[in-house]
Design a protein around this motif. Structure first.
Motif, PDB file in Angstrom:
ATOM      1  N   LEU A  85      88.189 -70.631  70.890  1.00 15.84           N
ATOM      2  CA  LEU A  85      87.456 -70.473  72.149  1.00 15.84           C
ATOM      3  C   LEU A  85      88.383 -70.059  73.288  1.00 15.84           C
ATOM      4  CD1 LEU A  85      85.014 -73.515  72.131  1.00 15.84           C
ATOM      5  CD2 LEU A  85      84.395 -71.104  72.046  1.00 15.84           C
ATOM      6  N   PHE A  86      89.552 -70.693  73.348  1.00 14.74           N
ATOM      7  CA  PHE A  86      90.520 -70.358  74.392  1.00 14.74           C
ATOM      8  C   PHE A  86      91.014 -68.921  74.233  1.00 14.74           C
ATOM      9  CE2 PHE A  86      94.783 -70.317  76.248  1.00 14.74           C
ATOM     10  CZ  PHE A  86      94.500 -70.801  77.521  1.00 14.74           C
ATOM     11  N   GLY A  87      91.298 -68.524  73.001  1.00 10.25           N
ATOM     12  CA  GLY A  87      91.760 -67.158  72.762  1.00 10.25           C
ATOM     13  C   GLY A  87      90.713 -66.120  73.122  1.00 10.25           C
ATOM     14  N   PHE A  88      89.454 -66.377  72.726  1.00  3.95           N
ATOM     15  CA  PHE A  88      88.373 -65.463  73.091  1.00  3.95           C
ATOM     16  C   PHE A  88      88.195 -65.400  74.605  1.00  3.95           C
ATOM     17  CE2 PHE A  88      86.227 -66.381  68.788  1.00  3.95           C
ATOM     18  CZ  PHE A  88      86.919 -65.327  68.191  1.00  3.95           C
ATOM     19  N   GLY A  89      88.336 -66.528  75.270  1.00  3.32           N
ATOM     20  CA  GLY A  89      88.196 -66.557  76.720  1.00  3.32           C
ATOM     21  C   GLY A  89      89.288 -65.775  77.427  1.00  3.32           C
ATOM     22  N   ILE A  90      90.528 -65.978  77.022  1.00  5.18           N
ATOM     23  CA  ILE A  90      91.640 -65.240  77.642  1.00  5.18           C
ATOM     24  C   ILE A  90      91.526 -63.753  77.356  1.00  5.18           C
ATOM     25  CG2 ILE A  90      94.159 -64.912  77.586  1.00  5.18           C
ATOM     26  CD1 ILE A  90      93.275 -67.340  79.179  1.00  5.18           C
ATOM     27  N   TYR A  91      91.164 -63.393  76.125  1.00  2.06           N
ATOM     28  CA  TYR A  91      90.979 -61.984  75.781  1.00  2.06           C
ATOM     29  C   TYR A  91      89.877 -61.377  76.640  1.00  2.06           C
ATOM     30  CZ  TYR A  91      89.953 -57.781  73.118  1.00  2.06           C
ATOM     31  OH  TYR A  91      89.728 -56.480  72.754  1.00  2.06           O
ATOM     32  N   GLY A  92      88.788 -62.104  76.821  1.00  2.28           N
ATOM     33  CA  GLY A  92      87.696 -61.605  77.647  1.00  2.28           C
ATOM     34  C   GLY A  92      88.077 -61.457  79.106  1.00  2.28           C
ATOM     35  N   ILE A  93      88.879 -62.383  79.619  1.00  8.59           N
ATOM     36  CA  ILE A  93      89.319 -62.282  81.012  1.00  8.59           C
ATOM     37  C   ILE A  93      90.194 -61.045  81.199  1.00  8.59           C
ATOM     38  CG2 ILE A  93      90.829 -63.353  82.745  1.00  8.59           C
ATOM     39  CD1 ILE A  93      89.751 -66.062  81.809  1.00  8.59           C
ATOM     40  N   ILE A  94      91.054 -60.770  80.231  1.00 16.18           N
ATOM     41  CA  ILE A  94      91.973 -59.632  80.349  1.00 16.18           C
ATOM     42  C   ILE A  94      91.257 -58.306  80.134  1.00 16.18           C
ATOM     43  CG2 ILE A  94      93.969 -58.524  79.265  1.00 16.18           C
ATOM     44  CD1 ILE A  94      95.056 -61.352  78.734  1.00 16.18           C
ATOM     45  N   LYS A  95      90.361 -58.228  79.155  1.00 14.53           N
ATOM     46  CA  LYS A  95      89.785 -56.950  78.739  1.00 14.53           C
ATOM     47  C   LYS A  95      88.431 -56.612  79.345  1.00 14.53           C
ATOM     48  CE  LYS A  95      92.966 -55.465  76.015  1.00 14.53           C
ATOM     49  NZ  LYS A  95      93.648 -54.209  76.243  1.00 14.53           N
ATOM     50  N   ASN A  96      87.757 -57.533  80.004  1.00 16.13           N
ATOM     51  CA  ASN A  96      86.420 -57.250  80.504  1.00 16.13           C
ATOM     52  C   ASN A  96      86.459 -56.304  81.685  1.00 16.13           C
ATOM     53  OD1 ASN A  96      83.849 -57.945  79.581  1.00 16.13           O
ATOM     54  ND2 ASN A  96      84.406 -60.104  79.675  1.00 16.13           N
ATOM     55  N   ARG A  97      85.411 -55.501  81.796  1.00 19.62           N
ATOM     56  CA  ARG A  97      85.313 -54.535  82.878  1.00 19.62           C
ATOM     57  C   ARG A  97      84.262 -54.921  83.917  1.00 19.62           C
ATOM     58  NH1 ARG A  97      89.019 -51.409  83.984  1.00 19.62           N
ATOM     59  NH2 ARG A  97      87.537 -49.904  84.766  1.00 19.62           N
ATOM     60  N   SER A  98      83.648 -56.088  83.762  1.00 23.55           N
ATOM     61  CA  SER A  98      82.666 -56.521  84.758  1.00 23.55           C
ATOM     62  C   SER A  98      82.983 -57.955  85.175  1.00 23.55           C
ATOM     63  CB  SER A  98      81.250 -56.443  84.200  1.00 23.55           C
ATOM     64  OG  SER A  98      81.044 -57.454  83.255  1.00 23.55           O
TER      65      SER A  98
ATOM     66  N   SER B 233      83.870 -65.457  80.315  1.00 21.44           N
ATOM     67  CA  SER B 233      85.124 -65.735  79.611  1.00 21.44           C
ATOM     68  C   SER B 233      85.837 -66.948  80.203  1.00 21.44           C
ATOM     69  CB  SER B 233      86.039 -64.511  79.664  1.00 21.44           C
ATOM     70  OG  SER B 233      85.418 -63.420  79.027  1.00 21.44           O
ATOM     71  N   ALA B 234      85.774 -67.105  81.513  1.00 24.44           N
ATOM     72  CA  ALA B 234      86.369 -68.287  82.142  1.00 24.44           C
ATOM     73  C   ALA B 234      85.631 -69.551  81.709  1.00 24.44           C
ATOM     74  CB  ALA B 234      86.346 -68.145  83.658  1.00 24.44           C
ATOM     75  N   GLU B 235      84.333 -69.453  81.513  1.00 14.60           N
ATOM     76  CA  GLU B 235      83.564 -70.596  81.010  1.00 14.60           C
ATOM     77  C   GLU B 235      83.991 -70.950  79.587  1.00 14.60           C
ATOM     78  OE1 GLU B 235      81.450 -72.457  82.750  1.00 14.60           O
ATOM     79  OE2 GLU B 235      81.659 -71.215  84.535  1.00 14.60           O
ATOM     80  N   LEU B 236      84.331 -69.947  78.777  1.00 12.94           N
ATOM     81  CA  LEU B 236      84.828 -70.222  77.427  1.00 12.94           C
ATOM     82  C   LEU B 236      86.146 -70.991  77.467  1.00 12.94           C
ATOM     83  CD1 LEU B 236      84.111 -66.959  75.405  1.00 12.94           C
ATOM     84  CD2 LEU B 236      83.130 -69.209  75.049  1.00 12.94           C
ATOM     85  N   VAL B 237      87.014 -70.643  78.402  1.00 13.70           N
ATOM     86  CA  VAL B 237      88.288 -71.355  78.537  1.00 13.70           C
ATOM     87  C   VAL B 237      88.041 -72.813  78.920  1.00 13.70           C
ATOM     88  CG1 VAL B 237      90.413 -71.485  79.892  1.00 13.70           C
ATOM     89  CG2 VAL B 237      89.617 -69.276  79.044  1.00 13.70           C
ATOM     90  N   LEU B 238      87.128 -73.049  79.840  1.00 14.84           N
ATOM     91  CA  LEU B 238      86.808 -74.426  80.224  1.00 14.84           C
ATOM     92  C   LEU B 238      86.151 -75.190  79.079  1.00 14.84           C
ATOM     93  CD1 LEU B 238      85.568 -73.886  83.876  1.00 14.84           C
ATOM     94  CD2 LEU B 238      87.691 -74.949  83.134  1.00 14.84           C
ATOM     95  N   CYS B 239      85.348 -74.506  78.296  1.00 15.09           N
ATOM     96  CA  CYS B 239      84.729 -75.132  77.127  1.00 15.09           C
ATOM     97  C   CYS B 239      85.796 -75.536  76.109  1.00 15.09           C
ATOM     98  CB  CYS B 239      83.714 -74.186  76.499  1.00 15.09           C
ATOM     99  SG  CYS B 239      82.852 -74.880  75.103  1.00 15.09           S
ATOM    100  N   ALA B 240      86.811 -74.703  75.935  1.00 12.69           N
ATOM    101  CA  ALA B 240      87.907 -75.042  75.024  1.00 12.69           C
ATOM    102  C   ALA B 240      88.646 -76.288  75.504  1.00 12.69           C
ATOM    103  CB  ALA B 240      88.869 -73.863  74.909  1.00 12.69           C
ATOM    104  N   ALA B 241      88.844 -76.396  76.811  1.00 13.89           N
ATOM    105  CA  ALA B 241      89.498 -77.595  77.346  1.00 13.89           C
ATOM    106  C   ALA B 241      88.649 -78.834  77.088  1.00 13.89           C
ATOM    107  CB  ALA B 241      89.758 -77.418  78.835  1.00 13.89           C
TER     108      ALA B 241
END
Length: 108
Positions: free
Chosen positions: A20-33, A40-48
């Motif tokens: 979940l953390f990896g998907f979140g960080i990848y989404g934060i870096i690669k997203n265009r919107s 993606s930030a919500e995924l990082v918080l969910c991982a925590a």
């Protein structure tokens, strides 16, 4: 190892949280919107939260501590979502786009 023992291991929960953390960080870096970055930030918080609950279940002597941290993270995520959505609406009103590279500087 049977499937029931897999659910009772700390490593399983830590692997899920790491994914979940990896998907979140990848989404934060690669997203265009900006909406994608918010999700993606919500995924990082969910991982925590998953980490806190897993360590609470397997290692903590007091079962309430991890749950309190998870509830705090949920409240933080709700506040973050409200603030960021208001910023996204303000950016969209001014620039007619939610591309994060569009507003170079925000003028009040």
């Amino acid at each position: 190892m049977d499937i029931l023992n897999l659910y009772n291991e700390l490593q399983t929960y830590l692997l899920i949280a790491a994914l979940l953390f990896g998907f979140g960080i990848y989404g934060i870096i690669k997203n265009r919107s900006l909406i994608g970055i918010l999700i993606s930030a919500e995924l990082v918080l969910c991982a925590a939260s998953v980490n806190f609950m897993a360590f609470n279940r397997f290692l903590a002597p007091d079962p309430v501590v991890g749950q309190i941290f998870a509830l705090f993270i949920m409240g933080l995520a709700a506040a973050e979502a409200a603030i960021i959505l208001s910023i996204i609406i303000a950016v969209y009103r001014n620039y007619k786009s939610i591309d994060p590279e569009e507003p170079v500087e925000l003028a009040g």
